[in-house]
Write an enzyme that holds these catalytic residues in place. Structure first.
Site, PDB file in Angstrom:
ATOM      1  N   GLY A 205       0.812  -1.208   0.000  1.00  0.00           N
ATOM      2  CA  GLY A 205       0.000   0.000   0.000  1.00  0.00           C
ATOM      3  C   GLY A 205       0.848   1.263   0.000  1.00  0.00           C
ATOM      4  N   GLU A 222      -7.377  -0.061   1.216  1.00  0.00           N
ATOM      5  CA  GLU A 222      -8.011  -0.957   2.184  1.00  0.00           C
ATOM      6  C   GLU A 222      -6.944  -1.959   2.574  1.00  0.00           C
ATOM      7  OE1 GLU A 222      -8.970  -3.846   3.959  1.00  0.00           O
ATOM      8  OE2 GLU A 222     -10.016  -4.637   2.201  1.00  0.00           O
ATOM      9  N   CYS A 256      -9.279  -9.845   5.926  1.00  0.00           N
ATOM     10  CA  CYS A 256      -8.665  -8.629   6.466  1.00  0.00           C
ATOM     11  C   CYS A 256      -9.348  -8.131   7.726  1.00  0.00           C
ATOM     12  CB  CYS A 256      -8.650  -7.532   5.404  1.00  0.00           C
ATOM     13  SG  CYS A 256     -10.282  -7.097   4.766  1.00  0.00           S
TER      14      CYS A 256
END
Length: 500
Positions: A205, A222, A256
């Protein structure tokens, strides 16, 4: 049923150039803007899934060993449902909104236009390779965009199936799939995008964020993290254990928002572990090794990562712990007596391993949570409103869920997203539409307004300044106590002449 995953044919750089060029031309043509066109594409996406349920089930079994019931409940049905919600509501979502009424600006007829951002990119993960791949496409199409999907190379059967079906069901000038790994993703990030959605881990990310910054492409992340569970000693252990055990074991813990660790009162640790063991035995009566109801780990690399965590823990395995490299299988495992700094407490586990950390009280649990990165979800099991409020009011997380796990991700009307290290931005259903939509301010000023606002034009005079005062505001009385709690004196002025 084949047990071998197909080899993906990665998209070439030249093909990626052609894809971007084609979608750019399509968007500039205005083809994606009519609501009727968007609804056709959304409905086609729903039938893409519905017509191929058996093929998707088989692909899930190949890539993740996913039981069919899990595949249907967690991903296939929710994707079809999300399509139906968008199909039914896109007219309302896309409608131009009037700005809130204000007498001073009503003459300008201010409105907010809901406009597509352009060509958007969604980079989806391996763990929910249908819902997290196709879900963002629903929102992007509903918002009137063109879409590039880069699905995970770690689930080749599913990603290959999506790449095969998209051109058969969707307009190939509007939605395209790019198959590949790091080089292909790096190539994609060289372009400027209307929006980028990345779903995955924080390490990647950060790289995606840096790459997006170079082209000033807006981005949503996310990411996940270690989602804690706080247990009230007075809660129903049986209900809590069943729900937590399901959330930790479903998809082999590769979720997650799975419960990552449990903070339990020290005096209740053994009783709660017994409740977890009872739930485990209820779920898998023939034993975890023999059950057909557990997924496997996605690949050998992740299998060894998880096994190393187990081998390195200073906690005690209460039950489970069996591994089988040939099957990429790790049994549901509960580890008791885990302390801060343990191998299981450093990073998101992303597997069917549940550390139990005993704490003295709820204040200690809150302190531990706040000493670490904000998680994507925080779970609390209690029937006491004051207990739940104390946990939620004194922590930060993407979601705050009482007495269940995972379900909030599929709940219509709730945004799905993290905070800080667990992510930024919101998605799912209407929130995906919002993510891929530009709110374009617009007004239409009449000619006669200069009779009222003529004072804005030079040359400036005291008379013009006086005419503009009607657009000012009158503040409420000054607070008797300043923002930092000091008593105000000197006729209401803030101490030392500072602003209150």
């Amino acid at each position: 049923m084949s047990s071998m995953a197909p080899e993906l044919k990665f998209t070439t750089f030249e093909e990626i150039d052609e894809i971007y060029s084609t979608l750019n031309k399509t968007f500039r043509s205005g083809k994606t803007k009519p609501i009727a066109f968007r609804k056709v594409q959304i409905l086609q996406l729903a039938y893409l899934v519905q017509d191929n349920l058996e093929r998707f089930k088989e692909a899930f079994a190949i890539d993740l060993g996913r039981p069919s019931q899990e595949a249907v409940f967690l991903e296939l049905n929710p994707t079809i449902s999300d399509c139906k919600i968008a199909y039914d509501k896109v007219d309302k979502w896309a409608r131009t909104e009037k700005a809130p009424f204000n007498i001073k600006f009503a003459a300008f007829r201010p409105v907010i236009r809901k406009e597509p951002k352009g060509i958007v990119l969604s980079i989806s993960p391996f763990n929910y390779p249908v819902w997290l791949a196709l879900g963002p496409i629903i929102g992007a199409i509903a918002a009137g965009n063109c879409v590039v999907l880069k699905p995970s190379e770690l689930t080749p059967a599913i990603s290959g199936l999506i790449a095969e079906l998209i051109p058969k069901y969707m307009d190939n000038d509007v939605v395209r799939v790019v198959l590949g790994g790091v080089p292909e993703t790096t190539k994609l990030m060289e372009y400027q995008w209307g929006h980028v959605l990345y779903t995955g881990n924080g390490r990647v990310g950060r790289l995606i964020g840096v790459a997006a910054a170079k082209t000033l492409s807006p981005i949503s992340l996310e990411l996940g993290g270690k989602s804690p569970v706080v247990i009230d000693a007075k809660c129903d252990f049986k209900i809590a254990a069943r729900r937590i055990m399901w959330g930790r074991c479903v998809n082999a813990g590769q979720t997650c928002i799975a419960p990552d660790y449990v903070l339990v009162p020290r005096s209740s640790e053994d009783a709660f572990i017994k409740a977890l063991k009872d739930a485990h035995d209820e779920f898998y009566p023939s034993g975890a090794i023999n059950t057909p109801d557990l997924s496997h780990i996605v690949n050998i690399t992740h299998f060894h990562r998880l096994k190393d965590l187990l081998d390195s823990t200073s906690g005690t395995i209460a039950f489970g712990g069996q591994t089988d490299e040939s099957r990429k299988f790790i049994a549901p495992t509960v580890v008791k007596g885990v302390k801060d700094g343990d191998s299981l407490m450093n990073d998101e586990i992303f597997g069917p391993i549940l550390p139990i950390m005993p704490v003295d009280d709820v204040d200690a649990a809150i302190a531990y949570i706040n000493a670490h990165d904000h998680p994507l979800a925080l779970y609390c099991f209690s029937s006491d409103a004051a207990f739940k409020n104390k946990v939620f009011d004194n922590t930060q997380s993407g979601a705050a869920v009482a007495n269940d796990v995972l379900i909030h991700g599929g709940t219509d009307g709730l945004p799905f997203g993290g905070i800080g290290p667990s992510g930024s931005g919101y998605q799912t259903r209407s929130f995906s539409f919002d993510m891929f939509t530009h709110l374009r301010s617009s007004l239409d000023s009449p000619g006669w307004i200069d009779n009222i606002l003529g004072g804005r034009f030079p040359p400036y005079t005291s008379g013009k300044l006086a005419s503009l005062k009607r657009f000012g505001v009158t503040l409420p009385p000054r607070p008797r106590v300043s923002a930092n709690g000091h008593s105000l004196s000197n006729g209401g002025a803030a101490p030392n002449g500072s602003s209150s």
